[in-house]
Enzyme design. Structure first.
Site, short mmCIF file in Angstrom:
data_model
loop_
_atom_site.label_atom_id
_atom_site.label_comp_id
_atom_site.label_asym_id
_atom_site.label_seq_id
_atom_site.Cartn_x
_atom_site.Cartn_y
_atom_site.Cartn_z
N HIS A 1 -2.41 -3.97 2.35
CA HIS A 1 -0.96 -3.48 2.22
C HIS A 1 -0.92 -2.97 0.83
O HIS A 1 -1.24 -3.72 -0.20
CB HIS A 1 -0.27 -4.80 2.28
CG HIS A 1 1.36 -4.36 2.08
ND1 HIS A 1 2.12 -3.54 2.66
CD2 HIS A 1 1.94 -4.55 0.70
CE1 HIS A 1 3.43 -3.30 1.89
NE2 HIS A 1 3.38 -4.00 0.84
N CYS B 1 2.53 1.08 5.71
CA CYS B 1 2.75 1.00 4.43
C CYS B 1 1.64 2.00 3.61
O CYS B 1 2.02 2.76 2.39
CB CYS B 1 2.37 -0.26 3.84
SG CYS B 1 1.11 -0.99 4.22
#
Length: 546
Positions: free
Chosen positions: A36, A106
């Site tokens: 992430h 993301c």
């Protein structure tokens, strides 16, 4: 030298090391982590999740501190430009509803931001994360953790969510600026309210005068020797005098409400000054080809049998205003309720909304249309519909844009389009200027030739307004971005002139626009040679853009 800001990529392993230990056993291949990422710039950490674009203080998410931080580079893009860019992403590509764990996540967002800020992407190993891993039960089990990112961190307003970006985001406090805006808005509203009262009184006086003239003509036609103590209306002369007032004009209007001679002179001076401004200003691009009689007839036929008694009265009021020469006072308090129902009732056909909006586009050419617009200050029926421009069928989009173009015929109506006072709609703060900007940008970038024509007219009219710089502060960059994209569509000479004229205004208004032109392009110089008048505008822009 221009100030630069560091851009840092925060890299987190969602499995906290579990992928490195178990991936070989589960997948038959070794994977270091499930990544992430977030981008840290201007003192905030920006990332994308199921709630849309979110920002917080660096390291304030539920994941804590990142596994590693990687410096992407330095950016020279101003923070205001960056904020506008992120706001645009939040409203389009990176809405929360567009989030997809595998294909639009993301890392996609971090790649986009880094490319915009520095022209450099994020590490390839992050983008090449094997999709087959995320398709496994282990990968799917991480989805709740990703979704929880938006609700983590410091609960005391550290976070800024998608809705904040859509409405412009929190800004640095400036008491003086806010106080000035408040005073400007209050003064403008008080002035408009005073003008409304004056116009209503003047209309009532005019109406009574017309009635008196008609009555006098009838009496002259009947002669004075018939011996009757009643006039043609069946009222005695005493009753008629009572109805018309001692001077036959003021009627039910109290003497103290009548304008004094000084006020009349001031109003006449204002009227003459307005006419002078109209003569000297650059004429707006408006469209007078709308036939109000035809539009009303089509509207009446389409809604026949579908209206309540009050709504039928509203249609009659519109008929009086457009075709019988009555003033805007003829439009009663329930008229906008009728308009709102016509615009929002999905059981009605598109043609109903098109003919209503085209009728209003003709009304927009009248100098007292501002009275109707100010009635809409509470419910914002018209501007809420404009804000949803991209959700309407093309025919309704064209009719709405036509209405807004024609509002530029009169200064007070065009100023109404630029009001900066905000209200809440669809979980975001909007204002007249933002809705006007959205319609303008949408039309400019549309594939429909008619919408493009209306979009170039709108942006030309906007740029021709002589208003305080503060009005365009928030939207100059957004409109300029749309203009640069529009230039790539090979516009006609007329459309290029309108849009280049607008750009020449915005480079003077906002210091961010010239920098944006340099970074994004195309440079206006590449369009030199279309015509002499366009060359002159390019020369003006080039003085601000290196």
């Amino acid at each position: 030298m221009e100030e630069s800001n560091e851009v840092v990529l925060y890299i987190y392993d969602l499995t906290q090391g579990m992928a490195a230990m178990m991936s070989q056993m589960l997948l038959g291949r070794h994977i270091d982590g499930i990544w992430h990422t977030a981008v840290v710039v201007f003192g905030r950490e920006y990332f994308f999740g199921s709630h849309g674009i979110t920002s917080c203080l660096p390291g304030a998410t539920v994941l804590g501190q990142p596994l590693r931080k990687e410096v992407i580079g330095q950016t020279f893009i101003p923070q205001a430009v960056f904020s506008d860019y992120v706001r645009g992403l939040a409203e389009s590509t990176f809405r929360g509803t567009n989030y997809n764990l595998l294909h639009h996540n993301c890392n996609t967002f971090s790649e986009d931001l880094c490319q915009f800020l520095c022209g450099i992407g994020i590490p390839k190993y992050i983008l090449d994360l094997p999709q087959e891993f995320l398709s496994t039960p282990l990968g799917q089990s991480l989805a709740p953790l990703i979704a929880s990112l938006d609700s983590g961190g410091d609960p005391t307003a550290n976070f800024q969510h998608e809705s904040d970006f859509l409405r412009g985001g929190p800004r640095a406090t400036s008491p003086g600026f806010d106080q000035l805006n408040t005073q400007i808005e209050q003064a403008r509203q008080q002035s408009q309210e005073l003008n409304e009262r004056r116009n209503k009184i003047r209309d009532k006086i005019d109406k009574k005068s017309k009635k008196k003239d008609k009555k006098s003509k009838r009496e002259r036609g009947q002669g004075s020797g018939e011996g009757s103590d009643q006039n043609s209306t069946g009222m005695s002369e005493g009753e008629a005098e009572s109805m018309n007032g001692s001077n036959g004009v003021n009627g039910s209007i109290p003497p103290e409400m009548l304008p004094s001679e000084m006020v009349r002179k001031e109003e006449e001076a204002e009227r003459l000054a307005e006419e002078e401004r109209k003569k000297n200003r650059e004429p707006p691009i408006i469209f007078k080809e709308v036939d109000p009689k035809l539009e009303l007839e089509c509207l009446v036929n389409l809604v026949d049998g579908k209206l309540s008694e009050e709504e039928q009265v509203a249609v009659d009021e519109l008929h009086q205003y457009l075709l019988l020469g009555e003033g805007a006072w003829a439009l009663g308090d329930s008229f906008l309720v009728f308009v709102g129902r016509m615009l929002r009732d999905s059981s009605l056909s598109t043609e109903v909304r098109v003919h209503l909006l085209r009728a209003l586009a003709n009304a927009a050419l009248k100098d007292d249309i501002i009275l109707l617009l100010h009635q809409d200050r509470r419910d914002h029926v018209l501007m809420n519909f404009a804000q949803d421009i991209d959700r309407h069928p093309p025919e309704e989009q064209q009719a709405m844009a036509l209405f807004m173009c024609n509002l530029f015929e009169n200064d007070n109506a065009s100023e109404w389009l630029l009001y900066i006072s905000e209200w809440q709609y669809s979980n975001q703060s909007i204002s007249n200027i933002r809705a006007t900007t959205k319609v303008t940008v949408h039309c400019l970038l549309s594939a429909c030739p008619r919408l493009k024509d209306l979009g170039t007219a709108l942006v030309h009219n906007l740029a021709s307004k002589e208003v305080k710089t503060v009005v365009f502060d928030d939207v100059a960059v957004e409109i300029s971005m749309a203009l640069l994209q529009f230039f790539n569509s090979e516009p006609s000479e007329e459309h290029l002139f309108r849009t280049m004229k607008a750009l020449s205004k915005f480079v003077m208004v906002s210091p961010d626009v010239p920098q944006f032109i340099q970074m994004i392009g195309p440079h206006p110089k590449t369009m030199r040679g279309k015509s002499e008048r366009i060359n002159e505008l390019i020369d003006l822009i080039s003085k601000k853009v290196r």
